[in-house]
Design an enzyme around this catalytic site. Structure first.
Site, PDB file in Angstrom:
ATOM      1  N   ASP A 167       0.820  -1.215   0.000  1.00  0.00           N
ATOM      2  CA  ASP A 167       0.000   0.000   0.000  1.00  0.00           C
ATOM      3  C   ASP A 167       0.851   1.262   0.000  1.00  0.00           C
ATOM      4  O   ASP A 167       0.320   2.358  -0.184  1.00  0.00           O
ATOM      5  CB  ASP A 167      -0.914   0.020   1.235  1.00  0.00           C
ATOM      6  CG  ASP A 167      -1.949  -1.090   1.196  1.00  0.00           C
ATOM      7  OD1 ASP A 167      -2.764  -1.098   0.257  1.00  0.00           O
ATOM      8  OD2 ASP A 167      -1.931  -1.951   2.092  1.00  0.00           O
ATOM      9  N   ASP A 168       2.155   1.110   0.225  1.00  0.00           N
ATOM     10  CA  ASP A 168       3.052   2.253   0.323  1.00  0.00           C
ATOM     11  C   ASP A 168       3.268   2.869  -1.064  1.00  0.00           C
ATOM     12  O   ASP A 168       3.677   2.191  -2.009  1.00  0.00           O
ATOM     13  CB  ASP A 168       4.390   1.807   0.922  1.00  0.00           C
ATOM     14  CG  ASP A 168       5.317   2.969   1.209  1.00  0.00           C
ATOM     15  OD1 ASP A 168       5.345   3.401   2.374  1.00  0.00           O
ATOM     16  OD2 ASP A 168       5.988   3.442   0.276  1.00  0.00           O
ATOM     17  N   PHE A 169       3.005   4.172  -1.157  1.00  0.00           N
ATOM     18  CA  PHE A 169       3.139   4.864  -2.440  1.00  0.00           C
ATOM     19  C   PHE A 169       4.568   4.772  -2.976  1.00  0.00           C
ATOM     20  O   PHE A 169       4.788   4.542  -4.163  1.00  0.00           O
ATOM     21  CB  PHE A 169       2.740   6.331  -2.265  1.00  0.00           C
ATOM     22  CG  PHE A 169       2.957   7.176  -3.498  1.00  0.00           C
ATOM     23  CD1 PHE A 169       2.044   7.160  -4.534  1.00  0.00           C
ATOM     24  CD2 PHE A 169       4.078   7.988  -3.610  1.00  0.00           C
ATOM     25  CE1 PHE A 169       2.241   7.939  -5.673  1.00  0.00           C
ATOM     26  CE2 PHE A 169       4.288   8.767  -4.740  1.00  0.00           C
ATOM     27  CZ  PHE A 169       3.367   8.740  -5.773  1.00  0.00           C
TER      28      PHE A 169
END
Length: 407
Positions: A167-169
């Site tokens: 989920d980390d950009f």
């Protein structure tokens, strides 16, 4: 019981991970070569309960504001440490709110304390034995705790080696640039793709966070920087004509990193997006110095500077060639006394220098610093606590402060 790896074990595992990832395909090989050895350094001093308490306090807040709220919370209790669950539950809601916590955060912290007593938040020994997905599922039932928060806790507190925060950009964007895609993959797609990186997905994430926004070919690889260039120009005052300055440009998690060294010590550390701009700035600064590429001994010192960039709390044990006016050097010397994790305003710094009306002069001295992080001008903020005045970019300043706070 699963044990936390020693530093020696960790270094050995990182070397295994680097070799594994580099063997995946030419893109991964280029990235690992470009970034260099993995120096990810988890700090497992806090147990899961304390790590989650801190994460709730810091959510959606500027680092300095969060630090103040956390300190007010800690100051409620006599021992000066993170409060136990029993202490939190015995604290009136209004007292928690008076620390500066929002109503939602106060309720989240009360919920975390109860969850610790109920066994929902395990101690470190228990957490180390739990399957990753089971721990994530268990902790994300808690108010204010999402999957990313748990994954960061697993990487940095529990030292898990096979975590992919999809989920980390930054991780998804890193993969987009690695594979030259028009659009970053979704979190679900990246989790599927990342199966091929097991059992080293934490190290893979570390590399993806450091993936250059531009193709690595545009930036010189570590230890292979501009060796063919021997440049002449008009040198600044402390450097006589033809005085040699060694330099190297490599890649860090904050972008391109340029390190230069005179006969007296490290004389410039700069961060940026374009290695060619950093080189041009170095030429302009030392106009008649002879700029020469790195040798093996200098590369070792560059590695020390890179380690400081990634872990600013460890400082830099190298001689510095600090060039500036007497006033600038006085300001810079004071900056070096500000502990990692703490900040001052320009006004506060001026007062400590016995210059109560000198905030602007102090700000100009900070802006003149060319030794990024080694002289930590990023630890100086506006009186309001807002970020301002960082020649290498406010996003880098924000990142450095967040790292120091987390470490």
């Amino acid at each position: 019981m699963t044990r936390l790896p020693s530093k020696q074990d960790r270094a050995h595992r990182y070397r295994e991970a680097e070799q594994f990832l580099a063997a995946l395909d030419p893109d991964w090989q280029a990235l690992v070569t470009h970034v260099g050895p993995c120096i990810h350094q988890p700090h497992p001093e806090r147990d899961p309960y304390e790590a989650l308490i801190r994460s709730v306090v810091y959510q959606q807040l500027h680092t300095r504001a969060a630090e103040r709220i956390l300190q007010r919370l800690i100051d409620i209790y006599p021992h000066g440490h993170c409060p136990t669950p029993e202490q939190v539950l015995a604290t009136p809601y209004e007292t928690l709110r008076a620390c500066g916590l929002s109503g939602a955060k106060a309720n989240s912290i009360l919920g975390l304390a109860q969850a610790r007593l109920d066994g929902i938040i395990p101690d470190q020994a228990t957490a180390l034995q739990m399957p990753d997905e089971e721990l994530i599922k268990q902790l994300t039932t808690l108010r204010g705790i999402g999957r990313w928060t748990v994954e960061m806790m697993m990487m940095y507190t529990l030292e898990h080696e096979d975590i992919l925060p999809a989920d980390d950009f930054g991780v998804r964007e890193g993969y987009r640039h690695l594979k030259r895609l028009d659009k970053a993959p979704s979190a679900r797609a990246l989790r599927d793709i990342g199966q091929a990186w097991a059992p080293y997905r934490s190290v893979a994430s570390w590399y993806l966070w450091r993936m250059p926004k531009h193709t690595p070919v545009a930036a010189p690889a570590p230890n292979k920087v501009h060796r063919s260039q021997r440049l002449q120009a008009k040198t600044p005052r402390p450097q006589g004509p033809g005085k040699p300055i060694r330099f190297a440009i490599t890649q860090s998690s904050l972008g391109a990193l340029m390190v230069a060294e005179s006969e007296r010590g490290i004389c410039a550390i700069a961060l940026g997006d374009d290695p060619n701009i950093l080189l041009a700035q170095l030429q302009d600064r030392f106009k008649t110095a002879e700029l020469i590429g790195a040798d093996s001994l200098f590369n070792q010192r560059v590695a020390q500077v890179l380690a400081m960039v990634e872990e600013p709390t460890q400082g830099l044990d190298l001689p510095l060639d600090i060039q500036g006016t007497a006033f600038q050097q006085r300001v810079w010397e004071f900056l070096r006394q500000i502990p990692a994790g703490q900040t001052l305003s320009y006004t506060e710094l001026a007062k400590r220098l016995n210059m109560p009306n000198g905030a602007r002069a102090v700000a100009r001295a900070c802006a003149s610093n060319i030794l990024a992080i080694a002289i930590p001008c990023h630890r100086v903020l506006r009186q309001s606590g807002d970020l301002a005045g960082y020649r290498w970019g406010l996003e880098r300043k924000k990142t450095l402060l967040e790292r120091e706070r987390a470490q």
